[in-house]
Scaffold this motif. Structure first.
Motif, PDB file in Angstrom:
ATOM      1  N   VAL A  31      -1.470   4.077   0.906  1.00  0.00           N
ATOM      2  CA  VAL A  31      -1.970   4.185   2.186  1.00  0.00           C
ATOM      3  C   VAL A  31      -0.822   4.770   2.934  1.00  0.00           C
ATOM      4  O   VAL A  31      -1.032   5.689   3.941  1.00  0.00           O
ATOM      5  CB  VAL A  31      -2.536   2.827   2.549  1.00  0.00           C
ATOM      6  N   HIS A  80      -4.086  -0.344  -2.362  1.00  0.00           N
ATOM      7  CA  HIS A  80      -5.328  -0.243  -1.698  1.00  0.00           C
ATOM      8  C   HIS A  80      -6.213   0.523  -2.633  1.00  0.00           C
ATOM      9  O   HIS A  80      -6.079   1.576  -2.901  1.00  0.00           O
ATOM     10  CB  HIS A  80      -5.074   0.474  -0.253  1.00  0.00           C
ATOM     11  N   ARG A 113     -10.109   1.703  -3.306  1.00  0.00           N
ATOM     12  CA  ARG A 113     -11.432   2.119  -2.640  1.00  0.00           C
ATOM     13  C   ARG A 113     -12.478   2.484  -3.823  1.00  0.00           C
ATOM     14  O   ARG A 113     -11.723   2.907  -4.983  1.00  0.00           O
ATOM     15  CB  ARG A 113     -11.219   3.250  -1.775  1.00  0.00           C
ATOM     16  N   GLU A 167       0.747  -1.224   0.222  1.00  0.00           N
ATOM     17  CA  GLU A 167      -0.031  -0.118  -0.019  1.00  0.00           C
ATOM     18  C   GLU A 167       1.026   1.325   0.002  1.00  0.00           C
ATOM     19  O   GLU A 167       0.806   2.128   0.892  1.00  0.00           O
ATOM     20  CB  GLU A 167      -1.206   0.020   1.207  1.00  0.00           C
ATOM     21  N   GLN A 169      -5.871  -4.771  -2.532  1.00  0.00           N
ATOM     22  CA  GLN A 169      -6.429  -4.830  -1.209  1.00  0.00           C
ATOM     23  C   GLN A 169      -7.713  -3.949  -1.153  1.00  0.00           C
ATOM     24  O   GLN A 169      -7.726  -2.924  -1.533  1.00  0.00           O
ATOM     25  CB  GLN A 169      -5.400  -4.443  -0.335  1.00  0.00           C
ATOM     26  N   TYR A 170      -8.701  -4.329  -0.626  1.00  0.00           N
ATOM     27  CA  TYR A 170     -10.103  -3.825  -0.610  1.00  0.00           C
ATOM     28  C   TYR A 170     -10.874  -3.934   0.590  1.00  0.00           C
ATOM     29  O   TYR A 170     -10.848  -5.090   1.326  1.00  0.00           O
ATOM     30  CB  TYR A 170     -10.941  -4.290  -1.856  1.00  0.00           C
ATOM     31  N   TYR A 171     -11.111  -2.655   1.353  1.00  0.00           N
ATOM     32  CA  TYR A 171     -11.544  -3.065   2.566  1.00  0.00           C
ATOM     33  C   TYR A 171     -13.136  -2.169   2.485  1.00  0.00           C
ATOM     34  O   TYR A 171     -14.037  -2.637   2.991  1.00  0.00           O
ATOM     35  CB  TYR A 171     -10.891  -1.980   3.443  1.00  0.00           C
TER      36      TYR A 171
END
Ligand code: BGC
Length: 405
Positions: free
Chosen positions: A163, A221, A223, A160, A263-265
Motif C-alpha cells: 500500500v 494488505h 485484497r 503494508e 490485513q484485509y479490508y
C-alpha cells in the motif's frame, strides 16, 4: 437456531493502531508535513491525533476491558531518531513503559517498526528511493531491539509495503506524492531488503541474548481481485494485479517470515488495464469500500495455500461514523475467518483496526475506525467503548461467537 463457533486455544484477540495515527505531538515526520501542506481532506493533522502518547495509561485499561489478550501498537521512527544518527533515550524509555503497561495488563504486545511515516531527515536523505534506506532503517531497528527487545516477541517490520509503494509512488496520495513505476520498483526492493536485514538482525540479537525466539513478519494488505468480465484482457489484468500487489511483495521474503501478517479490508472488480470497481449489490462503508466478508476467507485460504505460514490478522476493520455497520462487520468477518480455520488455515489471532477512532491517512480525524469512540471536538478527547467494542469484548472472552443459522 444458532451454532457456537469456537476458536483455537491461545487465539490472540485484540486491536491495532499505528504510532502517528494515535500518538499526537510529533511533527518530525513526512505525514505531518504532508498535512501541513494541506494534503489531508478535512484539514486535521497527525500532531493532534488522539494523544495516545500521554493517554496510554487510560487507553490500555480500555483494551483490557474489551478482553484483549494482544494489541498492536507502532513505534515512531521520527521520535526515536529525531536526527540522523541521534537516538532519543527518553522516547525509547517512554515506549518501554507503554509496553510494560500492556504486559502488566495481560496484553501481548505486537510492535510495528514502520507504519508509513518517515523521519524528515530520512526523507531529505532520499527516503525509500535511496540505496542507503535499508541500512538506515536497520540502524534504527538495532537501537529499538537493544532498548525493547527483551519485552517483545511479536514484531511487524514494515506495515503494508504494497500500500505504501502504491499510494506514495504510483498514485501520489501519500508523501512524497510520486507517480513513477520505476521509483515504485526501487522502493519495493528497498522495503523488502530492509525487512530482510531487520529480520536477520532481530533473530541474531535474540539468539545472542538467549531470549525466546522472536516472531517477525511484514503486514501485507491482501485484497480479492476478480475480472469484471470473462474477457481475456480483464483476466490478464487480475493476474497482473495479484502479481504486482501481492506476490511481488511476499515471494521475495518468504524465507524471512516467521508468520504472515495479513490485513484485509475489501476487494475489487478489475477492468483492463487497471481500473478498480465496486462489486454490485454489496453494502458499502462511508469511503465507498465494498463490505465483502467472503473475500476475507478467500485471502486467508489463498495466503495459506501459497505460503503455508501461520497467519496473524494484523488489521481488519471498517470506517463507520455511528457504529451501525461495525458490529455486523466484525461478526461476518469472524465467521469467514472461522470457516478458514475449518478449511485448515492456521490463524493465530485477530487484531481489529482500530482500537480508537484515529487520524485516518488521507481523510483525517473525521473518519472513524475505532472500537472506542473519541470525541475530537472536546479538548479532553474523552473515550467511550462503542457497541462494537462491547461485542468484541464478548467474543474475545468466549473465544468464539454465536452464528445464527
Ligand atoms: C492501514 C492503516 C489505515 C487503514 C484504514 C490500512 O491499510 O495500515 O494505517 O488506517 O488501512 O485505511
Amino acid at each position: 437456531m444458532s451454532k457456537f463457533l469456537q476458536f483455537p486455544d491461545g487465539f490472540l484477540w485484540g486491536s491495532a493502531t499505528s504510532a502517528f495515527q494515535v500518538e499526537g505531538g510529533c511533527k518530525n515526520h513526512d505525514f505531518y508535513d504532508w498535512a501541513r501542506q494541506g494534503r489531508v481532506k478535512d484539514g486535521s493533522n497527525p500532531a493532534e491525533a488522539v494523544d495516545f502518547w500521554e493517554r496510554y495509561p487510560e487507553d490500555i485499561p480500555l483494551m483490557r476491558e474489551m478482553n484483549h489478550n494482544a494489541a498492536r501498537i507502532g513505534l515512531e521512527w521520527a521520535r526515536i531518531e529525531p536526527e540522523q544518527g541521534r537516538f532519543d533515550p527518553d522516547a525509547l524509555a517512554h515506549y518501554r513503559k507503554m509496553i510494560e503497561t500492556m504486559k502488566a495488563a495481560g496484553i501481548e504486545p505486537v510492535i510495528t517498526l514502520h507504519h508509513f511515516a518517515n523521519p524528515l531527515w530520512f526523507v531529505r536523505a532520499g527516503g525509500w528511493e535511496s540505496r542507503q534506506a535499508p541500512e538506515l532503517f536497520t540502524r534504527y531497528v538495532s537501537q529499538v531491539i537493544g532498548a525493547l527487545g527483551d519485552l517483545v516477541t511479536w514484531w511487524v517490520s514494515i506495515n503494508e509495503p504494497n500500500v505504501y509503494t502504491f499510494y506514495a509512488y504510483l498514485q501520489g496520495s501519500f508523501p512524497p506524492g510520486q507517480r513513477s513505476f520505476i521509483l515504485a520498483q526501487k522502493v519495493r526492493k528497498n522495503l523488502l531488503k530492509a525487512h530482510g536485514l531487520a529480520y536477520d538482525l532481530i533473530h541474531q540479537h535474540y539468539q545472542s541474548h538467549s531470549w525466546p525466539e522472536p516472531k517477525i513478519s511484514i503486514a501485507i494488505h491482501l485484497r480479492t481481485f476478480d475480472p469484471i468480465s470473462q474477457s481475456p484482457l480483464d483476466k490478464l489484468a487480475v493476474r497482473s494485479m495479484n502479481r504486482l500487489f501481492h506476490q511481488e511483495f511476499i515471494d521475495p521474503v518468504t524465507d524471512k517470515l516467521d508468520y504472515l501478517g495479513v490485513q484485509y479490508y475489501s476487494g475489487d472488480l478489475v477492468r483492463f488495464p487497471m481500473q478498480m470497481l465496486n462489486r454490485p449489490g454489496l453494502p458499502k462503508n462511508v469511503l465507498g469500500w465494498d463490505i465483502y466478508p467472503e473475500g476475507f476467507n478467500r485471502v486467508l485460504t489463498w495466503a495459506w495455500e501459497r505460503y503455508h505460514l501461520p497467519i496473524l490478522v494484523t488489521e481488519n476493520g471498517t470506517c463507520d461514523d455511528d457504529d451501525e455497520l461495525r458490529p455486523g462487520f466484525i461478526t461476518e468477518h469472524l465467521i469467514q475467518l472461522h470457516r478458514g480455520i475449518g478449511q485448515g488455515v492456521k490463524v493465530l489471532g485477530y487484531l481489529h483496526w482500530s482500537t480508537l477512532d484515529n487520524f485516518e491517512l488521507v481523510e483525517g480525524l473525521s473518519i472513524r475506525f475505532g472500537l472506542i469512540h473519541v470525541d475530537h471536538d472536546n479538548p479532553e478527547k474523552p473515550r467511550k467503548i462503542k457497541g462494537s467494542g462491547r461485542l468484541f469484548a464478548k467474543i474475545a472472552k468466549a473465544n468464539g461467537l454465536e452464528m445464527k443459522s
